[in-house]
Design a protein around this motif. Structure first.
Motif, short mmCIF file in Angstrom:
data_model
loop_
_atom_site.label_atom_id
_atom_site.label_comp_id
_atom_site.label_asym_id
_atom_site.label_seq_id
_atom_site.Cartn_x
_atom_site.Cartn_y
_atom_site.Cartn_z
N ARG A 219 0.56 -1.49 -0.43
CA ARG A 219 0.23 0.44 -0.34
C ARG A 219 1.07 1.39 -0.03
O ARG A 219 0.32 2.19 -0.35
CB ARG A 219 -1.02 0.25 1.32
CG ARG A 219 -0.07 0.31 2.79
CD ARG A 219 -1.06 0.12 3.54
NE ARG A 219 -1.26 -0.49 4.93
CZ ARG A 219 -0.56 -1.67 5.55
NH1 ARG A 219 -1.67 -2.52 4.88
NH2 ARG A 219 -0.13 -1.62 6.68
N ALA A 220 1.88 1.23 0.05
CA ALA A 220 3.30 2.69 0.12
C ALA A 220 2.73 3.28 -0.96
O ALA A 220 2.70 2.69 -2.40
CB ALA A 220 4.08 2.14 0.26
N ALA A 221 2.53 4.17 -1.18
CA ALA A 221 2.67 5.19 -2.23
C ALA A 221 4.52 5.74 -3.01
O ALA A 221 5.18 5.25 -2.06
CB ALA A 221 2.75 6.81 -1.51
N LEU A 222 4.07 5.59 -4.07
CA LEU A 222 6.15 5.19 -4.29
C LEU A 222 6.37 6.94 -4.94
O LEU A 222 5.48 6.66 -5.68
CB LEU A 222 5.57 4.01 -5.68
CG LEU A 222 5.36 2.79 -5.04
CD1 LEU A 222 5.80 1.34 -6.16
CD2 LEU A 222 6.32 2.07 -4.57
N PRO A 223 7.54 7.07 -5.38
CA PRO A 223 8.11 7.83 -5.35
C PRO A 223 8.15 7.47 -7.46
O PRO A 223 8.49 7.03 -7.67
CB PRO A 223 9.23 8.39 -5.09
CG PRO A 223 10.00 7.30 -4.28
CD PRO A 223 8.46 6.58 -4.07
N GLU A 224 8.42 9.28 -7.57
CA GLU A 224 8.57 9.04 -9.30
C GLU A 224 10.07 8.91 -9.33
O GLU A 224 10.79 9.44 -8.77
CB GLU A 224 8.43 10.89 -9.74
CG GLU A 224 8.27 10.31 -11.99
CD GLU A 224 7.52 11.50 -12.07
OE1 GLU A 224 7.81 12.45 -12.39
OE2 GLU A 224 6.27 11.42 -12.23
N VAL A 225 10.73 7.87 -10.18
CA VAL A 225 11.73 7.93 -10.36
C VAL A 225 11.74 7.35 -11.50
O VAL A 225 10.86 7.68 -12.56
CB VAL A 225 12.45 6.37 -9.98
CG1 VAL A 225 12.84 6.57 -8.09
CG2 VAL A 225 11.62 5.62 -10.33
N ASP A 226 13.99 7.56 -12.08
CA ASP A 226 13.86 7.01 -13.76
C ASP A 226 13.85 5.18 -13.56
O ASP A 226 13.46 5.35 -14.71
CB ASP A 226 15.18 7.42 -13.90
CG ASP A 226 15.51 8.93 -13.94
OD1 ASP A 226 15.28 8.99 -14.46
OD2 ASP A 226 16.56 8.95 -13.11
N THR A 227 14.11 4.72 -12.71
CA THR A 227 13.45 2.82 -13.21
C THR A 227 13.00 2.92 -11.73
O THR A 227 13.56 3.10 -10.60
CB THR A 227 15.16 2.42 -13.55
OG1 THR A 227 15.52 3.01 -14.80
CG2 THR A 227 14.51 0.95 -13.32
#
Length: 227
Positions: A114-122
């Motif tokens: 359920r964790a929110a995921l940060p925007e990343v390249d990969t």
């Protein structure tokens, strides 16, 4: 697509030694586990080689990072510019953070279901999807697709490889029973994983990733269209 190793045995051995040296203050188990895992797991060389082949993975989100050794190997080899690691195990996360001191890496405790995921390249996930509750796996994949600007790299348990899959299920259930994690294992069929990312605009390739082992592991590489 990884069509051959870019890491010679000597280069890989030196890299593993550099990573292992960062865990000098960790528990005795971790000091043995980190170099052994990096050396014996075919995913290490495969993912490092892919990172070199594409010119680096940029900012990597390592989901289910454990003690962080793969992310640190990517950083020290130039295969990543930054690592953000997430794992549910607070003890492992703490060891990863200690080992990463002085490097552009951050590790945090999080429930991936359920964790929110940060925007990343990969977005990177190795050997974790099949351990998540069956009901949340699709939603986790969709969050990974939204978070990854350029690509997704996953090492998956393929449930459709005959004897390899059968043996893998027996071994994983036994491991989970011994560690008292329960015996529920729910590997999602690889074509279904691929379909989720293709629907989100990625081009996917799947290659074996079990060299030297009897396990049903494959590497899925998903590149966002135009990447």
């Amino acid at each position: 697509m990884p069509d051959g190793p870019l890491f010679t045995p000597l280069r890989l051995e030196a890299l593993i030694a550099d990573v292992a040296g960062r865990y000098a203050g960790a528990s005795r188990f971790t000091r043995g586990f980190v170099p052994s895992k990096l050396k014996r797991d075919p995913a290490t060389a495969a993912i490092l080689a892919h990172a070199q082949r594409v010119g680096g993975l940029g900012h990597v989100l390592d989901l289910g990072c454990g003690r962080g050794q793969l992310g640190l190997a990517l950083l020290l080899s130039g295969g990543a510019s930054r690592i953000t690691g997430m794992d549910i195990d607070a003890v492992k996360v703490a060891e990863a953070g200690e080992a990463a001191q002085g490097l552009p890496a951050r590790f945090e405790q999080a429930d991936l279901s359920r964790a929110a995921l940060p925007e990343v390249d990969t977005a990177l996930m190795a050997d974790v999807l099949y351990q998540l509750p069956d009901g949340c796996q699709v939603e986790v994949l969709d969050r990974m697709a939204r978070a990854a600007r350029r690509r997704v790299v996953m090492r998956l348990f393929d449930p459709d490889l005959g004897w390899r899959s059968n043996l893998g299920m027996v071994m994983e259930r036994a491991r989970r029973a011994i560690s008292r994690e329960g015996t529920a294992v729910a590997p999602m069929p690889v074509p279904q994983v691929v379909a989720r990312f293709e629907a989100a605009g990625f081009r996917c390739t799947v290659v074996p990733c079990w060299a030297g082992t009897p396990l049903p592991n494959v590497l899925m590489l998903a590149e966002r269209g135009g990447a």
